[in-house]
Design an enzyme around this catalytic site. Structure first.
Site, mmCIF file in Angstrom:
data_model
loop_
_atom_site.group_PDB
_atom_site.id
_atom_site.type_symbol
_atom_site.label_atom_id
_atom_site.label_comp_id
_atom_site.label_asym_id
_atom_site.label_seq_id
_atom_site.Cartn_x
_atom_site.Cartn_y
_atom_site.Cartn_z
ATOM 1 C CB SER A 291 -0.906 0.015 1.228
ATOM 2 O OG SER A 291 -1.565 1.271 1.361
ATOM 3 C CE1 TYR B 24 -3.681 -2.347 4.825
ATOM 4 C CE2 TYR B 24 -3.038 -0.105 4.299
ATOM 5 C CZ TYR B 24 -3.439 -1.361 3.891
ATOM 6 O OH TYR B 24 -3.588 -1.642 2.553
#
Length: 258
Positions: free
Chosen positions: A144, A157
């Site tokens: 990501s 995350y």
């Protein structure tokens, strides 16, 4: 708006592929693109959805645990009879508008299990099959852009995906002599159900809209899952046979230029 490219060539005919998190959104688009290229695909997630490509074999599973990974790996190999391409796409997190210090310990652990260790564990379980297939095996890890520009509400995350980036680099160096390639993709603001929910929580906390978030993308739109699926198809194909250890950001130019 996503512009549909020409029909894909049959660049995956005869290839056996596994995609985690393949029931919807990004994962479903990746599964469909590889199916369109002629691959035989096994996908997994905790539940199937209306988006799950019907032509894939879907195996319900939870790759967020070691036992779940081992069970799925055995079932997938029994279905495919071997493996050529692994796409570690499983990922999830809950945003905490209160920032880093508000994220509970159990969510840090869960973020590591789902977003990082799932890839490590599944890769370890499937490496013998990839080695048996010989040179030409490919592992694509879906990371990501949040790993590169962390945001406090999703620090857990971001940290897990940053670990995935480092893991992919190290793994690429180790597997190169065997002819197995490893690459990492870091998508930005892609329109998927999970990412939309995450962004909505953050947008609500700071008083902006999802449209405001997308307005910051230089190419003028948020990403479509198919944008990322096309990049996966390139990296997993023989067109990228000299590409390993690479980290590709797909974000419409949104990340800052240093």
């Amino acid at each position: 708006m996503f512009r549909t490219p020409p029909p894909p060539a049959a660049d995956f005919t005869g290839k056996r592929v596994i995609v985690t998190g393949g029931s919807r959104g990004l994962g479903a688009a990746i599964v469909q693109r590889l199916l369109d290229g002629g691959a035989t695909v096994v996908a997994t997630a905790r539940t199937a959805t209306d988006e799950t490509p019907a032509a894939a074999t879907f195996l319900t599973g939870d790759v967020g645990t070691l036992a779940g990974v081992q069970s799925f790996a055995a079932a997938a190999l029994a279905e495919l009879g071997g493996l050529d391409v692994l796409v570690n796409n499983a990922g999830a997190a809950r945003a905490h508008p209160g920032g880093v210090s508000s994220i509970p310990d159990e969510e840090w652990l869960d973020a590591l299990d789902v977003n990082y260790l799932s890839a490590v564990r599944l890769t370890n379980a499937l490496l013998p099959a990839l080695r048996e297939a010989g040179a030409g095996g490919v592992i694509v890890n879906i990371s990501s852009a949040a790993a590169l520009v962390p945001s406090p509400p999703v620090a857990h995350y971001s940290a897990a995906k940053a670990a995935l980036n480092a893991y992919g680099k190290a793994l690429a160096a180790e597997l190169a002599p065997a002819g197995i390639r490893v690459a990492t993709l870091s998508p930005g603001n892609v329109l998927t159900p999970g990412a939309d929910a995450l962004r909505q929580t953050i947008a609500d906390a700071v008083g902006i809209s999802l449209a405001d978030i997308a307005a910051g993308v230089p190419l003028g739109r948020a990403g479509d899952p198919r944008d990322v699926a096309e990049a996966v198809a390139y990296l997993a194909s023989d067109r990228a046979q000299w590409v390993t250890g690479a980290s590709l950001v797909i974000d419409g130019g949104e990340l800052p230029v240093f």
